[in-house]
Design a protein around this motif. Structure first.
Motif, PDB file in Angstrom:
ATOM      1  N   TRP A  57      25.673   6.613 -18.974  1.00 62.88           N
ATOM      2  CA  TRP A  57      26.967   5.996 -18.855  1.00 62.88           C
ATOM      3  C   TRP A  57      28.114   6.781 -18.845  1.00 62.88           C
ATOM      4  N   ARG A  58      28.134   8.083 -19.636  1.00 61.06           N
ATOM      5  CA  ARG A  58      29.124   8.972 -19.405  1.00 61.06           C
ATOM      6  C   ARG A  58      29.505   9.604 -17.989  1.00 61.06           C
TER       7      ARG A  58
ATOM      8  N   ALA B 187      17.023  -4.648 -11.409  1.00 60.86           N
ATOM      9  CA  ALA B 187      16.563  -3.913 -12.739  1.00 60.86           C
ATOM     10  C   ALA B 187      16.412  -2.524 -12.425  1.00 60.86           C
ATOM     11  N   LEU B 188      17.460  -1.496 -12.823  1.00 63.05           N
ATOM     12  CA  LEU B 188      17.072  -0.096 -12.874  1.00 63.05           C
ATOM     13  C   LEU B 188      15.998   0.411 -13.638  1.00 63.05           C
TER      14      LEU B 188
ATOM     15  N   ASP C 250      26.298  -6.829 -11.874  1.00 63.76           N
ATOM     16  CA  ASP C 250      25.346  -7.482 -11.268  1.00 63.76           C
ATOM     17  C   ASP C 250      23.844  -7.050 -11.509  1.00 63.76           C
ATOM     18  N   LEU C 251      23.903  -5.775 -12.111  1.00 60.83           N
ATOM     19  CA  LEU C 251      22.625  -5.130 -12.361  1.00 60.83           C
ATOM     20  C   LEU C 251      22.036  -4.987 -13.659  1.00 60.83           C
ATOM     21  N   ASP C 252      20.730  -5.111 -14.065  1.00 61.16           N
ATOM     22  CA  ASP C 252      20.455  -4.808 -15.169  1.00 61.16           C
ATOM     23  C   ASP C 252      20.325  -3.348 -15.467  1.00 61.16           C
ATOM     24  N   THR C 253      21.214  -3.047 -16.307  1.00 66.58           N
ATOM     25  CA  THR C 253      21.386  -1.347 -16.642  1.00 66.58           C
ATOM     26  C   THR C 253      20.915  -1.101 -17.993  1.00 66.58           C
ATOM     27  N   SER C 254      20.175  -2.097 -18.710  1.00 66.78           N
ATOM     28  CA  SER C 254      19.772  -1.737 -20.017  1.00 66.78           C
ATOM     29  C   SER C 254      18.899  -0.524 -20.309  1.00 66.78           C
TER      30      SER C 254
END
Length: 158
Positions: free
Chosen positions: A138-139, A10-11, A127-131
């Protein structure tokens, strides 16, 4: 301890180096602890610390080298979270060109850092939690063609 698994890392806020002033400043990795770990690693290899380059905007990491009998090793330390990675050469950003941690990487784990394996750093974004990533992050991911955890953590986006 080397972080090997692909267990849905999780990031946390600040992983990309971006932050919004309304959310407050990002945490700072203890640079003196990183330096101490570098010197401990250098003692293990019977060598010396070749130099430490503190993070300069927009880079998200500090860079250092440890020089021993086996040659020079480049160590990256994330500026906002206690993550350490190993690479072949100094650059302003990295994608998937990370090295396996050397045997003496435990000097960093003993100092409280998480040593990231090359396999972990190659983990695809899917495969990562990028929430936690915001639209602006994201840009940057799309603009720079980032596809892995290592590219998210060790970048020089502006």
């Amino acid at each position: 301890m080397v972080n090997e698994g692909n267990d849905g890392f999780a990031l946390p806020r600040g992983a990309t180096g971006f932050y919004w002033p309304k959310d407050g400043p990002l945490p700072e990795t203890d640079l003196s602890a990183f330096r101490a770990a570098l010197y401990a690693a250098a003692r293990i290899v019977g060598g010396e610390v070749g130099g430490v380059e503190e993070r300069v905007y927009p880079r998200t990491f500090h860079t250092a080298t440890v020089v021993g009998r086996e040659g020079e090793s480049t160590v990256l330390c994330h500026a906002h979270h206690p993550w350490v990675a190993f690479v072949k050469e100094r650059r302003d950003w990295y994608g998937e060109d990370f090295l396996a941690p050397p045997p003496w990487a435990n000097a960093f784990a003993d100092a409280g850092f998480t040593v990231l394996s090359s396999g972990r750093l190659a983990t695809p974004l899917s495969d990562l939690d990028t929430s936690v990533l915001a639209q602006g992050e994201w840009r940057e991911v799309r603009f720079y063609g980032v596809t892995s955890l290592g590219g998210i953590l060790f970048n020089a986006w502006d």
